[in-house]
Design an enzyme around this catalytic site. Structure first.
Site, short mmCIF file in Angstrom:
data_model
loop_
_atom_site.label_atom_id
_atom_site.label_comp_id
_atom_site.label_asym_id
_atom_site.label_seq_id
_atom_site.Cartn_x
_atom_site.Cartn_y
_atom_site.Cartn_z
N GLU A 172 -8.66 43.09 16.33
CA GLU A 172 -8.95 42.63 17.69
C GLU A 172 -10.40 42.16 17.86
O GLU A 172 -10.84 41.93 18.99
CB GLU A 172 -8.64 43.74 18.69
CG GLU A 172 -7.18 44.13 18.72
CD GLU A 172 -6.87 45.17 19.78
OE1 GLU A 172 -6.64 44.78 20.94
OE2 GLU A 172 -6.88 46.37 19.45
N SER B 190 -3.11 44.73 20.95
CA SER B 190 -2.85 43.28 20.96
C SER B 190 -1.60 42.91 20.16
O SER B 190 -1.48 41.80 19.66
CB SER B 190 -4.06 42.50 20.42
OG SER B 190 -5.16 42.67 21.26
N SER C 208 -7.29 37.35 31.24
CA SER C 208 -6.70 38.64 30.91
C SER C 208 -6.01 39.26 32.13
O SER C 208 -6.32 38.93 33.28
CB SER C 208 -7.76 39.60 30.37
OG SER C 208 -8.31 39.13 29.16
#
Length: 324
Positions: free
Chosen positions: A15, A165, A298
């Site tokens: 990530e 993720s 996000s």
């Protein structure tokens, strides 16, 4: 006097790139009238401050200070934008707690607990929080495919236990696909969790501490164009993220109550984002993220905007809470 804020980003996991994007957004929106912001890159190779001209200055790990241009700078607070290890699994939190430096994420134990999907679900089990049926594997352990399928059924999800993720996640439809999926998960972690498939509406719920109060943000409904909410769906536009979610009043009440209960029961702080799937009106917990993505696109910033909270206000609140 303006506060010196270290925005840590990067990390040791897959990530890394996503964390760099989050950290740079935080740097962009922190109020320059209130804060001196310093980007601090944490990688396996080195820790360093990166200035606006991309000059690097090493971090003194003895006290987490930097010395650009010969002037020693110490930090009033650390803004944690590292997804995955070492920023989401408690390592950085423990380090800052030992040094006595306030930071924006929850404490080290809670960070480690929520990052470990298996331990999180085990801790919440006495509270009868609905979740998928699961099977646990450690690297080197014999794989009994028949026992796995008997317990969780097909299709099922194979996940790296400590990763984010959607790295190391596979959806398995046939017994013959199971071994490859397990090997994929073990590339990310030496622990694996295999979960039964839950078919229903998936939602993401942000819970934060804002102006001294625990606040549940507007809920996001997730519709993936792919087989599930994988990396492409999360970061490459292969999904619809609808805020507020198109769920009924009972579902909304149930998931808001449960997300807040989890936040308070676990003693979380700062930002969190929990994922649920509805079976009927009952939300089933998938996971809890304590260092969620913070780019403009996000989920948590989307939810904050829907609540009337700008990114500047959102980030300012995290520092204010950490310094309180």
């Amino acid at each position: 006097m303006k506060k010196n804020i270290a925005i840590i980003m990067g990390g040791y996991s897959s990530e890394y790139g996503i964390s760099m994007k989050s950290g740079n957004v935080v740097n962009k929106y922190l109020n320059p009238q209130k804060y001196n912001a310093y980007r601090v890159i944490v990688s396996k190779e080195k820790w360093f401050h990166l200035d606006k001209d991309d000059n690097e200055f090493p971090v003194d790990r003895a006290d987490f200070s930097i010395c650009p241009n010969g002037q020693k700078i110490q930090f009033d607070c650390v803004f944690n934008a590292i997804h995955g290890t070492p920023g989401e699994d408690g390592l950085m939190q423990a380090y800052f707690e030992l040094l006595g430096i306030p930071h924006t994420s929850c404490n080290h134990y809670e960070s480690a607990l929520t990052f470990n999907k298996r331990d999180l679900l085990s801790t919440l089990k006495p509270y009868a929080i609905p979740c998928a049926v699961s099977y646990h594997l450690n690297k080197g352990q014999d794989v009994d495919q028949d026992a796995i399928i008997k317990k969780v059924g097909l299709p099922c999800f194979v996940k790296a236990n400590r990763a984010g993720s959607s790295y190391g996640v596979s959806k398995v439809y046939q017994n013959s696909e199971l071994q490859k999926a397990i090997e994929t998960a073990f590339k990310e972690d030496d622990q694996v969790i295999i979960e039964s498939f839950l078919e229903g509406t998936e939602v993401s719920v942000g819970v934060i501490t804002y102006k001294g109060e625990v606040m549940v943000l507007p809920i996001t409904e997730i519709i993936s164009e792919n087989d599930f909410f994988d990396f492409e769906a999360k970061y490459q536009g292969k999904s619809q993220e609808i805020t507020p979610a198109r769920i009924n009043a009972t579902q909304e009440q149930n998931v808001r109550k449960l997300a807040k209960f989890i936040y308070q029961t676990l003693g979380l702080k700062g930002y969190t984002r929990s994922e649920f799937i509805f079976i009927g009106d009952v939300p089933h917990l998938l996971e809890v993220n304590t260092t969620p993505g913070l780019t403009e696109e996000s989920l948590l910033p989307q939810q904050a905007r829907e609540a009337g909270i700008s990114l500047e206000e959102l980030f300012d609140s995290a520092i204010t809470e950490a310094l309180t």
